[in-house]
Design an enzyme around this catalytic site. Structure first.
Site, mmCIF file in Angstrom:
data_model
loop_
_atom_site.group_PDB
_atom_site.id
_atom_site.type_symbol
_atom_site.label_atom_id
_atom_site.label_comp_id
_atom_site.label_asym_id
_atom_site.label_seq_id
_atom_site.Cartn_x
_atom_site.Cartn_y
_atom_site.Cartn_z
ATOM 1 N N THR A 1 -7.901 -1.468 -4.764
ATOM 2 C CA THR A 1 -7.850 -0.024 -4.576
ATOM 3 C C THR A 1 -9.212 0.483 -4.124
ATOM 4 O O THR A 1 -10.226 0.136 -4.722
ATOM 5 C CB THR A 1 -7.427 0.769 -5.829
ATOM 6 O OG1 THR A 1 -7.603 2.162 -5.552
ATOM 7 C CG2 THR A 1 -8.204 0.437 -7.088
ATOM 8 N N GLY B 1 -1.646 2.237 -1.625
ATOM 9 C CA GLY B 1 -2.356 2.531 -0.372
ATOM 10 C C GLY B 1 -3.077 1.299 0.153
ATOM 11 O O GLY B 1 -3.505 0.447 -0.616
ATOM 12 N N LEU C 1 -9.288 7.490 7.645
ATOM 13 C CA LEU C 1 -10.364 6.752 8.320
ATOM 14 C C LEU C 1 -11.133 5.857 7.359
ATOM 15 O O LEU C 1 -11.642 4.803 7.739
ATOM 16 C CB LEU C 1 -11.337 7.735 8.971
ATOM 17 C CG LEU C 1 -10.743 8.660 10.042
ATOM 18 C CD1 LEU C 1 -11.772 9.671 10.494
ATOM 19 C CD2 LEU C 1 -10.256 7.838 11.227
ATOM 20 N N GLN C 2 -11.226 6.275 6.099
ATOM 21 C CA GLN C 2 -12.049 5.540 5.137
ATOM 22 C C GLN C 2 -11.313 4.354 4.508
ATOM 23 O O GLN C 2 -11.912 3.524 3.853
ATOM 24 C CB GLN C 2 -12.504 6.482 4.015
ATOM 25 C CG GLN C 2 -11.390 7.013 3.137
ATOM 26 C CD GLN C 2 -11.687 8.357 2.519
ATOM 27 O OE1 GLN C 2 -12.550 8.479 1.677
ATOM 28 N NE2 GLN C 2 -10.974 9.375 2.943
ATOM 29 N N GLU D 1 -11.483 14.653 -2.997
ATOM 30 C CA GLU D 1 -10.175 15.297 -2.801
ATOM 31 C C GLU D 1 -9.538 15.688 -4.141
ATOM 32 O O GLU D 1 -8.702 16.574 -4.207
ATOM 33 C CB GLU D 1 -9.226 14.328 -2.077
ATOM 34 C CG GLU D 1 -8.933 13.063 -2.901
ATOM 35 C CD GLU D 1 -7.863 12.142 -2.330
ATOM 36 O OE1 GLU D 1 -7.341 12.419 -1.243
ATOM 37 O OE2 GLU D 1 -7.554 11.139 -2.995
ATOM 38 N N ASP E 1 -10.043 3.328 -4.583
ATOM 39 C CA ASP E 1 -10.433 4.323 -5.607
ATOM 40 C C ASP E 1 -11.342 3.725 -6.688
ATOM 41 O O ASP E 1 -12.017 4.457 -7.399
ATOM 42 C CB ASP E 1 -9.192 4.915 -6.273
ATOM 43 C CG ASP E 1 -8.344 5.722 -5.319
ATOM 44 O OD1 ASP E 1 -8.718 5.833 -4.139
ATOM 45 O OD2 ASP E 1 -7.294 6.239 -5.750
ATOM 46 N N ARG F 1 -8.587 10.219 -5.472
ATOM 47 C CA ARG F 1 -7.667 10.840 -6.434
ATOM 48 C C ARG F 1 -8.384 11.379 -7.663
ATOM 49 O O ARG F 1 -9.088 12.362 -7.532
ATOM 50 C CB ARG F 1 -6.586 9.833 -6.811
ATOM 51 C CG ARG F 1 -5.299 10.497 -7.215
ATOM 52 C CD ARG F 1 -4.206 9.506 -7.420
ATOM 53 N NE ARG F 1 -3.358 9.378 -6.261
ATOM 54 C CZ ARG F 1 -2.679 8.293 -5.956
ATOM 55 N NH1 ARG F 1 -2.772 7.219 -6.696
ATOM 56 N NH2 ARG F 1 -1.906 8.276 -4.914
HETATM 57 O O1 F6P Z 1 -4.536 4.162 -2.763
HETATM 58 C C1 F6P Z 1 -5.298 5.195 -3.291
HETATM 59 C C2 F6P Z 1 -5.383 6.324 -2.335
HETATM 60 O O2 F6P Z 1 -6.020 5.887 -1.179
HETATM 61 C C3 F6P Z 1 -6.057 7.564 -2.893
HETATM 62 O O3 F6P Z 1 -7.432 7.569 -2.695
HETATM 63 C C4 F6P Z 1 -5.359 8.669 -2.163
HETATM 64 O O4 F6P Z 1 -5.346 9.855 -2.933
HETATM 65 C C5 F6P Z 1 -3.983 8.134 -2.000
HETATM 66 O O5 F6P Z 1 -4.093 6.748 -1.947
HETATM 67 C C6 F6P Z 1 -3.272 8.614 -0.774
HETATM 68 O O6 F6P Z 1 -2.014 8.088 -0.776
HETATM 69 P P1 F6P Z 1 -0.978 8.127 0.408
HETATM 70 O O7 F6P Z 1 -1.330 7.030 1.358
HETATM 71 O O8 F6P Z 1 0.329 7.876 -0.264
HETATM 72 O O9 F6P Z 1 -1.106 9.485 1.024
#
Ligand code: F6P
Length: 407
Positions: A139, A16, A294-295, A241, A141, A187
């Site tokens: 990340t 991501g 957005l975040q 989430e 996360d 996540r």
């Molecule tokens: O890269 C990590 C993350 O942003 C997580 O926080 C989130 O659950 C996930 O990616 C979302 O992934 P994608 O962009 O594949 O929906």
């Protein structure tokens, strides 16, 4: 002194996006272009997928000023992927590396990307092809193992804390009261959701915070909200989430049959579901807000500390590899010099970091499991410091425009 290794490099981004992953890209690309041992600098389109299908960009053809704008350009400028490599892919990567005389490989990503990086590193060593492989962390996360924190986290945390504070202000205007449930990414780790507590430093703290580290109990969640709402006529809740029940099943899985290349569920839609429950229980006006994308690329409020450190991570990866290092991920250490936060650089074995998730320690979550402690706030606060002065055109951010000339 290690042997001098002369050859080309490939840089790729994966997973991501974040507000600052391109600052790491700039750290790698600029340093590599300025390093005599590195004869060519290639950017892989969509990470490892671009290596497999030989879609590579010649980074030396980019305008230097545009490249520099990467420091303030969110998202992954070269494109990203969530692709899990197999054995056949490793042989193919070797073929491409040989064809372009790739002697340095820099991969910028999170847990899954470090897994890719580790596999490539081990394979090159196994087949005796000399190529120095380095992981550059990223990340939002903040869940990479072996580093104090991850590039991308500080900026997302700053956005979350600011947004929660602004929502708090909005939700406190009416005499009739309100409950707001804010869903935050991350996540399986609660670092981002915990950052909502930083809004308290603007006198706008959320009332309740639920992290994935604590098994979720719907009844407790609703009675917590009810208690706050009765007392204050208002309640702001931050929820991750990734919260799951005691049996491990996720409270939210947007589409149970939809997973990415690494088997991760697509999450989302939790805030509106929990808002429905809270409405039924309290009878209050309730809003569910999902911060969603957005975040992740909120570069308008990026932390300058995060940008500087992301750049440093990329630069350090190149310098370390050119100096003879390989098979490592760049990591951050933390020191306080005269009480002032200072970020140092370390190098962790890729084999230790790949696929291991770093969670919020239990002692940084309160006993009731519905807030973070002062230690969490002390940890996160230095990472959101510093205001970014970015280039503006037409009242809007001016992002880097890369030519992306294919090789
Ligand atoms: O890269 C990590 C993350 O942003 C997580 O926080 C989130 O659950 C996930 O990616 C979302 O992934 P994608 O962009 O594949 O929906």
């Amino acid at each position: 002194m290690s042997k001098k290794l002369v050859g080309a490099c490939i840089f790729g981004q994966s997973g991501g996006p974040t507000s600052v992953i391109n600052a790491s890209a700039y750290g790698v690309i600029r340093t590599a272009l300025d390093t005599p041992e590195i004869t060519k600098v290639y950017g892989a389109a969509n990470g490892v997928v671009g290596i497999l299908n030989e879609t590579l960009y010649d980074m030396s053809l980019e305008d230097a000023a545009e490249l520099e704008l990467l420091l303030n350009t969110p998202s992954s400028a070269l494109g990203s992927c969530r692709y899990k490599i197999g054995d056949d892919d490793l042989a193919r990567i070797l073929e491409v590396f040989k064809k372009y005389d790739i002697r340095y490989f820099f991969y910028n990503g999170g847990n899954d990307s470090m897994d890719t990086c580790n596999k490539v590193s081990a394979y090159m060593e196994k087949v005796g092809y000399e190529c120095r492989v380095m992981g550059v962390p990223k990340t939002i996360d903040n869940d990479l193992f072996g580093t104090d924190h991850c590039p991308g986290y500080g900026s997302a945390a700053k956005y979350i804390a600011t947004t929660v504070a602004e929502v708090y202000k909005d939700a406190n205007v009416y005499d009739t009261g309100m409950v707001v449930i804010i869903e935050i990414m991350g996540r399986h780790a609660g670092w981002l959701t915990g950052a909502a507590a930083l809004a308290g430093l603007s006198d706008a703290a959320p009332d309740l915070i639920y992290l994935p580290e604590i098994p979720f109990e719907t009844e407790k969640f609703l009675s917590d909200i009810e208690e706050v709402y009765k007392r204050k006529n208002n309640c702001i809740v931050a929820v991750s989430e990734g919260i799951s029940y005691a049996d491990g099943s996720l409270v939210s899985q947007a589409n149970p049959s939809q997973t990415d290349g690494f088997g991760h569920a697509q999450l989302g839609g939790l805030a509106s579901r929990l808002a429905e429950y809270a409405k039924t229980r309290t009878g209050a006006k309730v809003r569910g807000i999902e911060l969603s994308l957005l975040q992740r690329c909120a570069a308008h409020i990026a932390s300058q500390t995060d940008i500087d450190e992301a750049f440093l991570a990329g630069k350090s990866a190149v310098e370390y590899a050119v100096g003879g290092g390989t098979g490592k991920m760049v990591a951050f250490t933390r020191e306080y010099i005269d009480g002032k936060y200072h970020c140092g650089i370390a190098f962790q074995d890729l084999s230790c970091t790949a696929n291991v998730e770093n969670k919020v320690p239990r002692e940084w979550i309160n006993e009731s499991g519905n807030y973070v402690t002062e230690d969490f706030i002390k940890y996160a606060l230095p990472l959101i410091q510093g205001e970014n002065t970015r280039k503006i055109e037409n009242g809007l951010p001016r992002f880097a425009k890369l030519k992306k000339v294919k090789v």
